[in-house]
Design a protein around this motif. Structure first.
Motif, PDB file in Angstrom:
ATOM      1  N   PRO A  28       0.850  -1.246   0.049  1.00 48.20           N
ATOM      2  CA  PRO A  28      -0.033  -0.044  -0.017  1.00 48.20           C
ATOM      3  C   PRO A  28       0.891   1.253  -0.042  1.00 48.20           C
ATOM      4  O   PRO A  28       0.440   2.430  -0.271  1.00 48.20           O
ATOM      5  CB  PRO A  28      -0.856  -0.140   1.363  1.00 48.20           C
ATOM      6  CG  PRO A  28      -0.417  -1.355   2.098  1.00 48.20           C
ATOM      7  CD  PRO A  28       0.690  -1.992   1.212  1.00 48.20           C
ATOM      8  N   VAL A  32       5.069   6.409  -2.296  1.00 48.03           N
ATOM      9  CA  VAL A  32       4.837   7.902  -1.776  1.00 48.03           C
ATOM     10  C   VAL A  32       5.704   7.948  -0.456  1.00 48.03           C
ATOM     11  O   VAL A  32       6.006   7.119   0.200  1.00 48.03           O
ATOM     12  CB  VAL A  32       3.334   7.470  -1.092  1.00 48.03           C
ATOM     13  CG1 VAL A  32       2.714   8.768  -0.022  1.00 48.03           C
ATOM     14  CG2 VAL A  32       2.040   7.574  -2.074  1.00 48.03           C
ATOM     15  N   VAL A  59      -2.163  11.076   3.364  1.00 50.77           N
ATOM     16  CA  VAL A  59      -1.260  10.346   2.472  1.00 50.77           C
ATOM     17  C   VAL A  59       0.241  10.463   2.970  1.00 50.77           C
ATOM     18  O   VAL A  59       0.705  11.212   3.448  1.00 50.77           O
ATOM     19  CB  VAL A  59      -1.149  10.915   0.958  1.00 50.77           C
ATOM     20  CG1 VAL A  59      -0.160  10.372   0.239  1.00 50.77           C
ATOM     21  CG2 VAL A  59      -2.482  10.550   0.385  1.00 50.77           C
ATOM     22  N   GLY A 102      -0.785   4.840   1.098  1.00 48.59           N
ATOM     23  CA  GLY A 102      -0.469   5.781  -0.272  1.00 48.59           C
ATOM     24  C   GLY A 102      -1.744   6.047  -0.980  1.00 48.59           C
ATOM     25  O   GLY A 102      -1.576   6.809  -1.856  1.00 48.59           O
ATOM     26  N   SER A 103      -2.663   5.039  -0.730  1.00 48.63           N
ATOM     27  CA  SER A 103      -3.832   5.091  -1.447  1.00 48.63           C
ATOM     28  C   SER A 103      -4.900   4.388  -0.604  1.00 48.63           C
ATOM     29  O   SER A 103      -4.762   3.856   0.178  1.00 48.63           O
ATOM     30  CB  SER A 103      -3.813   4.468  -2.815  1.00 48.63           C
ATOM     31  OG  SER A 103      -3.508   2.981  -2.547  1.00 48.63           O
ATOM     32  N   ASP A 104      -6.076   4.692  -0.967  1.00 50.40           N
ATOM     33  CA  ASP A 104      -7.536   4.272  -0.459  1.00 50.40           C
ATOM     34  C   ASP A 104      -7.244   2.534  -0.350  1.00 50.40           C
ATOM     35  O   ASP A 104      -6.608   1.963  -1.137  1.00 50.40           O
ATOM     36  CB  ASP A 104      -8.736   4.320  -1.067  1.00 50.40           C
ATOM     37  CG  ASP A 104      -9.109   5.923  -1.280  1.00 50.40           C
ATOM     38  OD1 ASP A 104      -8.362   6.682  -0.583  1.00 50.40           O
ATOM     39  OD2 ASP A 104     -10.204   6.280  -1.871  1.00 50.40           O
ATOM     40  N   LEU A 105      -7.910   1.928   0.764  1.00 49.47           N
ATOM     41  CA  LEU A 105      -7.369   0.539   1.154  1.00 49.47           C
ATOM     42  C   LEU A 105      -8.940   0.179   1.799  1.00 49.47           C
ATOM     43  O   LEU A 105      -9.435   1.036   2.594  1.00 49.47           O
ATOM     44  CB  LEU A 105      -6.558   0.728   2.176  1.00 49.47           C
ATOM     45  CG  LEU A 105      -5.702  -0.396   2.483  1.00 49.47           C
ATOM     46  CD1 LEU A 105      -4.883  -0.997   1.545  1.00 49.47           C
ATOM     47  CD2 LEU A 105      -4.665  -0.026   3.563  1.00 49.47           C
ATOM     48  N   SER A 122     -13.554   1.542   5.096  1.00 52.41           N
ATOM     49  CA  SER A 122     -12.698   2.150   4.114  1.00 52.41           C
ATOM     50  C   SER A 122     -11.604   2.918   4.752  1.00 52.41           C
ATOM     51  O   SER A 122     -12.046   3.825   5.681  1.00 52.41           O
ATOM     52  CB  SER A 122     -13.569   2.777   3.265  1.00 52.41           C
ATOM     53  OG  SER A 122     -14.429   2.057   2.652  1.00 52.41           O
ATOM     54  N   LYS A 124      -9.401   6.111   3.755  1.00 49.11           N
ATOM     55  CA  LYS A 124      -9.182   7.039   2.756  1.00 49.11           C
ATOM     56  C   LYS A 124      -7.887   7.904   2.781  1.00 49.11           C
ATOM     57  O   LYS A 124      -7.776   8.274   4.167  1.00 49.11           O
ATOM     58  CB  LYS A 124     -10.593   7.883   2.623  1.00 49.11           C
ATOM     59  CG  LYS A 124     -11.992   7.536   2.641  1.00 49.11           C
ATOM     60  CD  LYS A 124     -12.255   7.135   1.435  1.00 49.11           C
ATOM     61  CE  LYS A 124     -13.548   6.636   1.381  1.00 49.11           C
ATOM     62  NZ  LYS A 124     -13.930   5.824   0.128  1.00 49.11           N
ATOM     63  N   ALA A 125      -7.082   7.654   1.801  1.00 45.42           N
ATOM     64  CA  ALA A 125      -5.951   8.349   1.626  1.00 45.42           C
ATOM     65  C   ALA A 125      -6.337   9.984   1.258  1.00 45.42           C
ATOM     66  O   ALA A 125      -6.806  10.330   0.298  1.00 45.42           O
ATOM     67  CB  ALA A 125      -4.839   7.985   0.762  1.00 45.42           C
ATOM     68  N   GLU A 127      -5.255  14.113   0.828  1.00 51.85           N
ATOM     69  CA  GLU A 127      -3.903  14.857   0.842  1.00 51.85           C
ATOM     70  C   GLU A 127      -4.146  16.017   1.864  1.00 51.85           C
ATOM     71  O   GLU A 127      -5.027  16.492   2.393  1.00 51.85           O
ATOM     72  CB  GLU A 127      -4.111  15.838  -0.656  1.00 51.85           C
ATOM     73  CG  GLU A 127      -4.099  14.579  -1.728  1.00 51.85           C
ATOM     74  CD  GLU A 127      -2.571  14.194  -1.777  1.00 51.85           C
ATOM     75  OE1 GLU A 127      -1.786  14.717  -1.254  1.00 51.85           O
ATOM     76  OE2 GLU A 127      -2.522  13.259  -2.550  1.00 51.85           O
TER      77      GLU A 127
END
Ligand SMILES: [Cu+2]
Length: 127
Positions: A28, A32, A59, A102-105, A122, A124-125, A127
């Motif tokens: 994951p 990043v 992130v 680094g990203s949604d998971l 969920s 949520k990544a 910013e």
């Protein structure tokens, strides 16, 4: 002839390199930069749901989840990428080091059909 052999060797080295790249791409953390910060969240169980069922993580932060099984039966909490708890009896808890986000998971309970019954969350990544 020596030229042919060398090109075969090169090709197999290349294939190995690509294989390694594919393996590390599963994390994951994918490319990043880590912030060095950690987001810590406690997740518990109400009925057949995780609370909270949405976790926002900046992130690059590492995510550490304390999973408390406050339900009536055995549950676990597992995440895309392989991190997860053991099967926990009611009343037990466990700290899960999910890693750098680094990203949604997605996360879910892997016991029986619990995921289909709504035990999903969920990450949520943001910013
Ligand atoms: Cu469950």
């Amino acid at each position: 002839m020596p030229l042919t052999r060398r090109s075969l060797l090169t090709r197999s080295a290349l294939a190995t390199g690509i294989g390694l790249l594919a393996l590390t791409g599963c994390s994951p953390a994918a490319d990043v930069p880590a912030t060095g910060e950690t987001t810590e969240v406690t997740v518990h169980v109400e009925g057949m749901r995780f609370v909270p069922d949405v976790i926002e993580v900046p992130v690059g932060n590492a995510l550490v989840v304390t999973f408390e099984n406050t339900g009536d039966v055995v549950h676990d909490l597992v995440f895309d990428g392989g991190a997860g708890s053991d099967h926990l009896s009611p009343g037990d808890s466990q700290v899960i080091e999910v890693g750098v986000i680094g990203s949604d998971l997605d996360g879910w309970c892997s016991v029986s059909n619990h995921r289909a019954m709504g035990m999903e969350l969920s990450v949520k990544a943001v910013e």
